[in-house]
Scaffold this motif. Structure first.
Motif, PDB file in Angstrom:
ATOM      1  N   ARG A   1       0.803  -1.221   0.000  1.00  0.00           N
ATOM      2  CA  ARG A   1       0.000   0.000   0.000  1.00  0.00           C
ATOM      3  C   ARG A   1       0.838   1.275   0.000  1.00  0.00           C
ATOM      4  NH1 ARG A   1      -5.364  -1.033   1.155  1.00  0.00           N
ATOM      5  NH2 ARG A   1      -5.843  -3.068   2.047  1.00  0.00           N
ATOM      6  N   GLY A   2       1.960   1.278   0.714  1.00  0.00           N
ATOM      7  CA  GLY A   2       2.769   2.477   0.802  1.00  0.00           C
ATOM      8  C   GLY A   2       3.001   2.871   2.252  1.00  0.00           C
ATOM      9  N   LEU A   3       3.455   4.105   2.452  1.00  0.00           N
ATOM     10  CA  LEU A   3       3.785   4.603   3.779  1.00  0.00           C
ATOM     11  C   LEU A   3       2.595   5.377   4.341  1.00  0.00           C
ATOM     12  CD1 LEU A   3       5.884   5.016   6.025  1.00  0.00           C
ATOM     13  CD2 LEU A   3       6.590   7.115   4.843  1.00  0.00           C
ATOM     14  N   GLN A   4       2.141   4.946   5.498  1.00  0.00           N
ATOM     15  CA  GLN A   4       1.023   5.599   6.192  1.00  0.00           C
ATOM     16  C   GLN A   4       1.541   6.299   7.441  1.00  0.00           C
ATOM     17  OE1 GLN A   4      -1.787   3.080   8.341  1.00  0.00           O
ATOM     18  NE2 GLN A   4      -3.503   4.264   7.502  1.00  0.00           N
ATOM     19  N   LEU A   5       1.063   7.518   7.658  1.00  0.00           N
ATOM     20  CA  LEU A   5       1.443   8.294   8.842  1.00  0.00           C
ATOM     21  C   LEU A   5       0.237   8.386   9.766  1.00  0.00           C
ATOM     22  CD1 LEU A   5       3.446  10.110  10.378  1.00  0.00           C
ATOM     23  CD2 LEU A   5       2.547  12.053   9.080  1.00  0.00           C
ATOM     24  N   LYS A   6       0.452   8.065  11.048  1.00  0.00           N
ATOM     25  CA  LYS A   6      -0.604   8.134  12.052  1.00  0.00           C
ATOM     26  C   LYS A   6      -0.166   9.106  13.142  1.00  0.00           C
ATOM     27  CE  LYS A   6      -2.013   3.304  11.384  1.00  0.00           C
ATOM     28  NZ  LYS A   6      -2.276   1.991  12.060  1.00  0.00           N
ATOM     29  N   GLY A   7      -1.121   9.847  13.663  1.00  0.00           N
ATOM     30  CA  GLY A   7      -0.832  10.785  14.734  1.00  0.00           C
ATOM     31  C   GLY A   7      -1.911  10.776  15.793  1.00  0.00           C
ATOM     32  N   ASP A   8      -1.494  10.939  17.044  1.00  0.00           N
ATOM     33  CA  ASP A   8      -2.419  10.984  18.182  1.00  0.00           C
ATOM     34  C   ASP A   8      -1.952  12.097  19.117  1.00  0.00           C
ATOM     35  OD1 ASP A   8      -4.068  10.617  20.329  1.00  0.00           O
ATOM     36  OD2 ASP A   8      -3.734   8.460  20.517  1.00  0.00           O
ATOM     37  N   PHE A   9      -2.664  13.228  19.076  1.00  0.00           N
ATOM     38  CA  PHE A   9      -2.308  14.397  19.874  1.00  0.00           C
ATOM     39  C   PHE A   9      -3.287  14.531  21.035  1.00  0.00           C
ATOM     40  CE2 PHE A   9      -2.896  18.959  20.808  1.00  0.00           C
ATOM     41  CZ  PHE A   9      -1.605  19.283  21.199  1.00  0.00           C
ATOM     42  N   ARG A  10      -2.759  14.657  22.263  1.00  0.00           N
ATOM     43  CA  ARG A  10      -3.590  14.795  23.456  1.00  0.00           C
ATOM     44  C   ARG A  10      -3.224  16.086  24.176  1.00  0.00           C
ATOM     45  NH1 ARG A  10      -2.516   9.603  27.006  1.00  0.00           N
ATOM     46  NH2 ARG A  10      -0.415  10.463  26.809  1.00  0.00           N
ATOM     47  N   TYR A  11      -4.249  16.691  24.774  1.00  0.00           N
ATOM     48  CA  TYR A  11      -3.991  17.902  25.548  1.00  0.00           C
ATOM     49  C   TYR A  11      -4.875  17.926  26.775  1.00  0.00           C
ATOM     50  CZ  TYR A  11      -8.215  19.628  23.196  1.00  0.00           C
ATOM     51  OH  TYR A  11      -9.498  19.770  22.721  1.00  0.00           O
ATOM     52  N   LEU A  12      -4.396  18.607  27.791  1.00  0.00           N
ATOM     53  CA  LEU A  12      -5.117  18.729  29.056  1.00  0.00           C
ATOM     54  C   LEU A  12      -4.786  20.085  29.654  1.00  0.00           C
ATOM     55  CD1 LEU A  12      -6.807  17.457  31.370  1.00  0.00           C
ATOM     56  CD2 LEU A  12      -4.659  16.596  32.311  1.00  0.00           C
ATOM     57  N   THR A  13      -5.836  20.898  29.872  1.00  0.00           N
ATOM     58  CA  THR A  13      -5.669  22.201  30.504  1.00  0.00           C
ATOM     59  C   THR A  13      -6.557  22.256  31.741  1.00  0.00           C
ATOM     60  OG1 THR A  13      -7.454  23.305  29.288  1.00  0.00           O
ATOM     61  CG2 THR A  13      -5.300  23.199  28.219  1.00  0.00           C
ATOM     62  N   SER A  14      -6.552  23.393  32.396  1.00  0.00           N
ATOM     63  CA  SER A  14      -7.380  23.532  33.595  1.00  0.00           C
ATOM     64  C   SER A  14      -8.863  23.474  33.263  1.00  0.00           C
ATOM     65  CB  SER A  14      -7.065  24.855  34.305  1.00  0.00           C
ATOM     66  OG  SER A  14      -7.287  25.957  33.425  1.00  0.00           O
ATOM     67  N   ASN A  15      -9.226  23.764  32.010  1.00  0.00           N
ATOM     68  CA  ASN A  15     -10.633  23.779  31.617  1.00  0.00           C
ATOM     69  C   ASN A  15     -11.005  22.722  30.589  1.00  0.00           C
ATOM     70  OD1 ASN A  15     -11.154  26.094  33.219  1.00  0.00           O
ATOM     71  ND2 ASN A  15     -10.378  27.414  31.592  1.00  0.00           N
ATOM     72  N   SER A  16     -10.018  22.172  29.911  1.00  0.00           N
ATOM     73  CA  SER A  16     -10.332  21.314  28.763  1.00  0.00           C
ATOM     74  C   SER A  16      -9.455  20.070  28.738  1.00  0.00           C
ATOM     75  CB  SER A  16     -10.140  22.087  27.449  1.00  0.00           C
ATOM     76  OG  SER A  16     -10.907  23.264  27.426  1.00  0.00           O
ATOM     77  N   ARG A  17      -9.992  19.069  28.105  1.00  0.00           N
ATOM     78  CA  ARG A  17      -9.223  17.889  27.738  1.00  0.00           C
ATOM     79  C   ARG A  17      -9.719  17.422  26.376  1.00  0.00           C
ATOM     80  NH1 ARG A  17      -8.634  13.359  30.800  1.00  0.00           N
ATOM     81  NH2 ARG A  17      -8.801  14.515  32.757  1.00  0.00           N
ATOM     82  N   GLY A  18      -8.792  16.921  25.576  1.00  0.00           N
ATOM     83  CA  GLY A  18      -9.202  16.504  24.245  1.00  0.00           C
ATOM     84  C   GLY A  18      -8.140  15.671  23.558  1.00  0.00           C
ATOM     85  N   GLN A  19      -8.499  15.219  22.363  1.00  0.00           N
ATOM     86  CA  GLN A  19      -7.623  14.344  21.617  1.00  0.00           C
ATOM     87  C   GLN A  19      -7.900  14.517  20.126  1.00  0.00           C
ATOM     88  OE1 GLN A  19      -8.190  10.165  22.519  1.00  0.00           O
ATOM     89  NE2 GLN A  19      -6.121   9.639  21.897  1.00  0.00           N
ATOM     90  N   MET A  20      -6.830  14.563  19.333  1.00  0.00           N
ATOM     91  CA  MET A  20      -6.935  14.602  17.887  1.00  0.00           C
ATOM     92  C   MET A  20      -6.143  13.423  17.323  1.00  0.00           C
ATOM     93  SD  MET A  20      -6.699  18.648  16.864  1.00  0.00           S
ATOM     94  CE  MET A  20      -5.252  18.990  17.867  1.00  0.00           C
ATOM     95  N   ARG A  21      -6.827  12.584  16.559  1.00  0.00           N
ATOM     96  CA  ARG A  21      -6.187  11.421  15.964  1.00  0.00           C
ATOM     97  C   ARG A  21      -6.388  11.467  14.451  1.00  0.00           C
ATOM     98  NH1 ARG A  21      -7.890   6.003  18.811  1.00  0.00           N
ATOM     99  NH2 ARG A  21     -10.005   6.770  18.427  1.00  0.00           N
ATOM    100  N   ALA A  22      -5.376  11.060  13.738  1.00  0.00           N
ATOM    101  CA  ALA A  22      -5.457  11.099  12.276  1.00  0.00           C
ATOM    102  C   ALA A  22      -4.590  10.000  11.682  1.00  0.00           C
ATOM    103  CB  ALA A  22      -5.027  12.459  11.746  1.00  0.00           C
ATOM    104  N   GLU A  23      -4.997   9.540  10.499  1.00  0.00           N
ATOM    105  CA  GLU A  23      -4.243   8.560   9.719  1.00  0.00           C
ATOM    106  C   GLU A  23      -4.246   9.044   8.261  1.00  0.00           C
ATOM    107  OE1 GLU A  23      -5.792   4.759  12.420  1.00  0.00           O
ATOM    108  OE2 GLU A  23      -6.407   4.969  10.329  1.00  0.00           O
ATOM    109  N   PHE A  24      -3.095   8.965   7.605  1.00  0.00           N
ATOM    110  CA  PHE A  24      -2.997   9.470   6.233  1.00  0.00           C
ATOM    111  C   PHE A  24      -2.131   8.536   5.395  1.00  0.00           C
ATOM    112  CE2 PHE A  24      -0.950  11.994   2.897  1.00  0.00           C
ATOM    113  CZ  PHE A  24      -2.076  12.504   2.258  1.00  0.00           C
TER     114      PHE A  24
END
Length: 772
Positions: free
Chosen positions: A262-285
Motif C-alpha cells: 500500500r505504501g507509507l502511512q502516517l498516524k498521529g495521536d495528539f492529546r492535551y489537558l488544561t485547567s478547563n479542557s481535555r481533548g484528543q486529535m487522531r489522524a491517519e494518512f
C-alpha cells in the motif's frame, strides 16, 4: 588481615569515586567478565542532592601508602555512601595527578544503575569519571548494555563510545541497539543514540543516524517499541512509533507505518489537558494506496474535546470522518472497524445551573454505506427546566427544543421543529419499594419544506403537510417492590423478588403528515417493557393503552455478590390497535406482547452465562434470542455465543425498502471464542462465527504468539466474508490473510506486546452484567 574503616584517606577516595557514580555500555568482544547477581531498585528520594554530604565507609583487606605520592587499598575493597556502593580488587589515589583509579572487577551501583568495569578512573580536578570495558544494567526499569568506553561528566549523564542497549535479560541478545556514540541520562530516563543500527540475532535490520528513546516510565520524547508483520493483505509491514513529550499537559504520538502493498502511512495521536479542557486529535494518512490506486489519498480523522468554563458553561466536540466509505473495510484502524455503519460529527455548547440545562447543538453523520444520506441537525437549541418539590412532593420539569433539519436530497423534506413538553411527577419511595406517577403534555409544531413527493416503502405518496401542529397528552404510573429473604434450598444466599407494574396511556393522534427526522425504534427487551416511549425522538409518538408487568429475582452470596438474576415480563394491550399500528388486521393480533426474558449467571467467578429471548404469542415462536456462555480462569477463557432474529421481526421494527438485499431468512449466528496461555511464553487465541441461515462461515481467526522477556512473535490466520458476488446467498467473496507479527518489548517501561489488531468486526464481549 584486619580491615580498615573510616580513615581520612578512605573518606577522600570514597568521595572522589562516589561524587559521580558509574553507568555503562558495550564491552569489548574479548571481555570474559559477567554481571554479578542483580541488585534491586532502591531510589532514596530523601537523599541529599549532593552525594558528598552522605556518610562514607570504606573497607579493605590491606592499605599501602607512600606519603605525597599514592595510597592503595587492596583485597575486596568495598566503598559505600547512602544507596551507592563500589567494590573492586584495589583502589589507588594518585595524589600528584589528583586521580583515583579502581581496577579489577569494579562494580558500581546506586540503586538505579549498576555497572561492571575493568577499570574506573576519576579526575578530581575535572570531576570526570571514565569506565573501560563496561557492562551496565538499569535497576528500576528494563534495560542493560555494554560499552568499550564511558565518560561521565554530569551528575547522572553518561557519554558512551561503541555502546549497546537492550531490554533483554543477561545472556540474551535477541535484539539490541548499537551506536558509535550514546548519551544516557538516568535522571531524565532518556537515551540519545548516534549512528544507530538495530540488530536481531546479530543481524542488522535498519540504520538511523539519530535515535532518542525513553528508558523509564517518565514521559520522554523518543522512539517506542517498533513492530513488524508479514501478511497476504498488506505484505511486509513495519511500524515505528515516536513519542513527542511536547509539554507537561500535551503530547503527540506519531507512527510511521510502512505497508509493502500500500505504501507509507502516517498516524498521529495528539492529546492535551488544561485547567478547563481535555481533548484528543487522531489522524491517519496514506498519500497513495497502491493496492487501490483509484481511491486516491486515504485518510481518517477524529477530534474530541470536553471543556468547562465557570462551572456552568461547557463545550464538547466529537467529530470523525474518513476519506471513503470503504476505509475501515480495507485498512486496519484504531479509529474504527469495518462493522461501523456511521461516524458521528457533533458539537455542543451547554449551560447548566441548578434548574436549567441548555444546549446549542449541531450534528451530522458520515454514513459508511452507499445511497444513504442522514439528516443534519443545523442547529438545535435545547432548554430543559427542572423544579423539584415545587408543591409538596410534586416535581415539575419542562423539556423543549427547536431543531432545524437539512439534507442534500430533494426527495426528502427539510423541516424546522419546535417541541415543548411540560411534565409533573409524583415520586414516592421507601426502602422496600417505589411508586412514580407522571403526566406530560407534548406540543410539537413542524414547518416542513416538501420539495418533491415523498414515497413510502411500497411506492405510494405520503400525505405530508407543510405545517403541522400536534398535541399529545401522556400518562404513566409505575410501581415496584423489593422483597428479600434467606434462601431455603441453598444455604448462605439471599434472594430478592422485585415485581413491577406500569400503566401507560397515550391517545391515538394522526401523525401521517409528519416525516421521521431523528426517530428510531428503541430496543425491545425486558427493560424496554417499562419505557414511556416506543421510539426515540419525538417525530413518532406511538399510541398506548397498556399494562406492563414483570419481575426480577436475584441471588446474592454471603459476600453480597450477585450470582444469578432472572427477569421476565410482558405487556397487556387494553387497546389491541396500539400493539402494531402497521398490522392490516387487528383481529389477527392478541392482546399480549411477546414474553421478554433475561438471565445472568456467575458461578464461582469462572462460569458466566447471559441470555435473553422474546417469545411472540401471536406466532408461537421465538422472535429474538441471544445467549453467551463462558468459562474463564485468569486470562484463559472459552466462550460460546448465539444470536437469533427472525426476518418478520426485522421487517416489523426496521423501515427497510429492500430487506432481501440484507437477509433472506433473518439472523442465526453461532460464535466460538477462546484464549489460552500454554505457559509464560506461548499463548493461543481464536474466534469463529458461522451463519446457519446461509450456511457460511462469516469470520474466523486463529493466533499463536510467543512472548519472551524482550520480544514477541505471532502468527495470525484469518478469513472474513466481505460481500456476495450475485446477491445475498450466492457466490460469497472472502478476504483471507496470513500475518506474521514480531516486535520488541521493554522500552519506555513497556513489558508486554501490544494487542493484535486483527480487524475482525465480531469479537469478544463481556458475557454478564451482574452487580458485583
Amino acid at each position: 588481615m584486619s580491615r580498615f574503616s573510616r580513615t581520612y584517606l578512605a573518606a577522600s577516595i570514597s568521595a572522589a569515586l562516589l561524587a559521580s557514580y558509574a553507568h555503562a555500555e558495550e564491552t569489548s568482544k574479548n571481555s570474559e567478565q559477567s554481571m554479578p547477581p542483580a541488585e534491586q531498585c532502591s531510589v532514596d528520594t530523601a537523599q541529599s542532592s549532593d552525594s558528598n554530604q552522605e556518610p562514607i565507609n570504606i573497607e579493605a583487606d590491606s592499605l599501602e601508602a607512600i606519603q605525597g605520592q599514592r595510597a592503595t587499598y587492596k583485597g575486596d575493597v568495598v566503598v559505600t555512601q547512602g544507596n551507592k556502593t563500589i567494590t573492586a580488587d584495589n583502589v589507588t589515589l594518585h595524589q600528584e595527578e589528583n586521580l583515583v583509579v579502581a581496577e579489577g572487577n569494579v562494580v558500581m551501583s546506586d540503586g538505579e544503575i549498576k555497572a561492571v568495569s575493568d577499570k574506573v578512573t576519576n579526575s578530581l580536578d575535572q570531576d570526570k569519571i571514565t569506565l573501560e570495558n563496561t557492562q551496565y544494567e538499569f535497576l528500576c526499569t528494563p534495560g542493560r548494555g555494554e560499552a568499550v568506553f564511558i565518560s561521565k561528566t554530569g551528575k547522572k549523564l553518561y557519554e558512551v563510545e561503541d555502546g549497546s542497549i537492550t531490554s533483554c535479560p543477561e545472556g540474551d541478545n535477541s535484539w539490541r541497539f548499537l551506536a558509535t556514540d550514546m548519551e544516557i541520562d538516568s535522571s531524565e530516563e532518556v537515551a540519545k543514540l548516534y549512528n544507530t543500527r538495530v540488530e536481531v540475532q546479530k543481524v542488522p535490520i535498519f540504520y538511523l543516524p539519530y535515535l532518542e528513546m525513553p528508558i523509564g516510565e517518565k514521559r520522554k520524547t523518543g522512539i517506542l517499541r517498533p513492530s513488524a508483520s508479514l501478511g497476504s493483505k498488506n505484505g511486509f509491514e513495519f511500524e515505528l512509533p515516536v513519542y513527542w513529550n511536547l509539554a507537561e499537559n500535551y503530547d503527540l504520538l506519531t507512527k510511521f507505518n510502512y505497508m509493502q502493498n500500500r505504501g507509507l502511512q502516517l498516524k498521529g495521536d495528539f492529546r492535551y489537558l488544561t485547567s478547563n479542557s481535555r481533548g484528543q486529535m487522531r489522524a491517519e494518512f496514506l498519500g497513495k494506496d497502491e493496492k487501490f490506486e483509484d481511491k486516491g489519498a486515504r485518510w481518517a480523522a477524529q477530534f474530541t474535546n470536553n471543556s468547562r468554563f465557570n462551572q456552568n458553561w461547557g463545550l464538547s466536540v466529537d467529530y470523525s470522518q474518513v476519506s471513503d466509505i470503504d476505509y475501515f473495510k480495507d485498512l486496519d484502524s484504531s479509529l474504527g472497524n469495518r462493522a461501523d455503519g456511521q461516524l458521528l460529527q457533533e458539537g455542543d455548547l451547554t449551560y447548566r445551573n441548578e434548574n436549567w440545562d441548555t444546549a446549542l447543538r449541531v450534528r451530522d453523520f458520515q454514513v459508511l454505506v452507499e445511497n444513504s444520506l442522514p439528516y443534519q441537525l443545523a442547529p438545535q437549541f435545547e432548554a430543559n427546566y427542572y423544579l423539584p418539590e415545587f408543591y409538596k412532593n410534586l416535581d415539575f420539569d419542562l423539556v423543549s427544543h427547536i431543531s432545524n433539519f437539512t439534507i442534500d436530497d430533494d426527495n426528502r423534506p427539510e423541516a424546522t421543529r419546535v417541541h415543548i413538553e411540560p411534565g409533573i411527577t409524583l415520586p414516592l419511595a421507601t426502602t422496600w419499594g417505589t411508586w412514580t406517577t407522571e403526566a406530560r403534555y407534548l406540543f410539537t409544531h413542524y414547518d416542513q419544506e416538501i420539495r418533491n413527493p415523498v414515497l413510502d416503502s411500497e411506492g405510494r405518496v405520503r400525505p405530508l403537510e407543510e405545517s403541522v401542529f400536534r398535541n399529545i397528552p401522556q400518562f404513566r404510573t409505575h410501581a415496584g417492590l423489593v422483597l428479600e429473604r434467606d434462601t431455603t434450598f441453598v444455604g448462605g444466599y439471599t434472594q430478592t423478588l422485585e415485581p413491577q407494574i406500569q400503566y401507560l396511556y397515550v391517545p391515538k393522534v394522526d401523525q401521517s403528515g409528519i416525516y421521521e427526522y431523528d426517530t428510531t425504534l428503541l430496543q425491545t427487551d425486558y427493560y424496554g417493557l417499562f419505557r414511556s416511549r416506543k421510539y426515540s425522538g419525538v417525530d413518532k409518538i406511538a399510541a398506548a393503552n397498556q399494562i406492563s408487568y414483570g419481575a426480577s429475582s436475584r441471588f446474592f452470596d454471603s459476600l453480597n455478590r450477585e450470582r444469578l438474576a432472572v427477569s421476565f415480563g410482558q405487556i397487556y394491550y387494553l387497546d389491541v390497535g396500539t400493539k402494531s399500528p402497521n398490522s392490516p388486521s387487528d383481529a389477527a393480533l392478541s392482546n399480549y406482547s411477546a414474553w421478554a426474558v433475561e438471565t445472568d449467571f456467575n458461578y464461582n467467578d469462572r462460569v458466566f452465562y447471559r441470555g435473553g429471548i422474546q417469545y411472540d404469542i401471536d406466532s408461537s415462536q421465538i422472535s429474538v434470542g441471544n445467549s453467551s456462555l463462558e468459562y474463564r480462569v485468569g486470562s484463559d477463557y472459552i466462550q460460546a455465543n448465539y444470536r437469533y432474529v427472525t426476518k418478520e421481526y426485522i421487517e416489523s421494527t426496521v423501515d427497510l425498502s429492500n430487506i432481501n438485499s440484507i437477509t433472506r431468512n433473518g439472523i442465526s449466528q453461532v460464535g466460538l471464542l477462546g484464549g489460552y496461555r500454554i505457559n509464560p511464553q506461548w499463548i493461543l487465541r481464536g474466534q469463529y462465527f458461522y451463519d446457519t441461515t446461509e450456511n457460511v462461515a462469516m469470520e474466523w481467526l486463529g493466533q499463536i504468539q510467543y512472548e519472551s522477556d524482550c520480544w514477541y512473535l505471532g502468527i495470525d490466520l484469518s478469513k472474513q466474508l466481505r460481500s456476495w458476488e450475485n446477491g445475498i446467498g450466492n457466490d460469497p467473496q472472502f478476504e483471507q490473510n496470513i500475518k506474521l507479527n514480531f516486535g520488541i518489548t521493554g522500552l519506555g517501561g513497556s513489558t508486554a506486546p501490544p494487542p493484535s489488531g486483527n480487524g475482525n468486526a465480531l469479537g469478544y464481549s463481556r458475557p454478564f452484567i451482574l452487580n458485583n
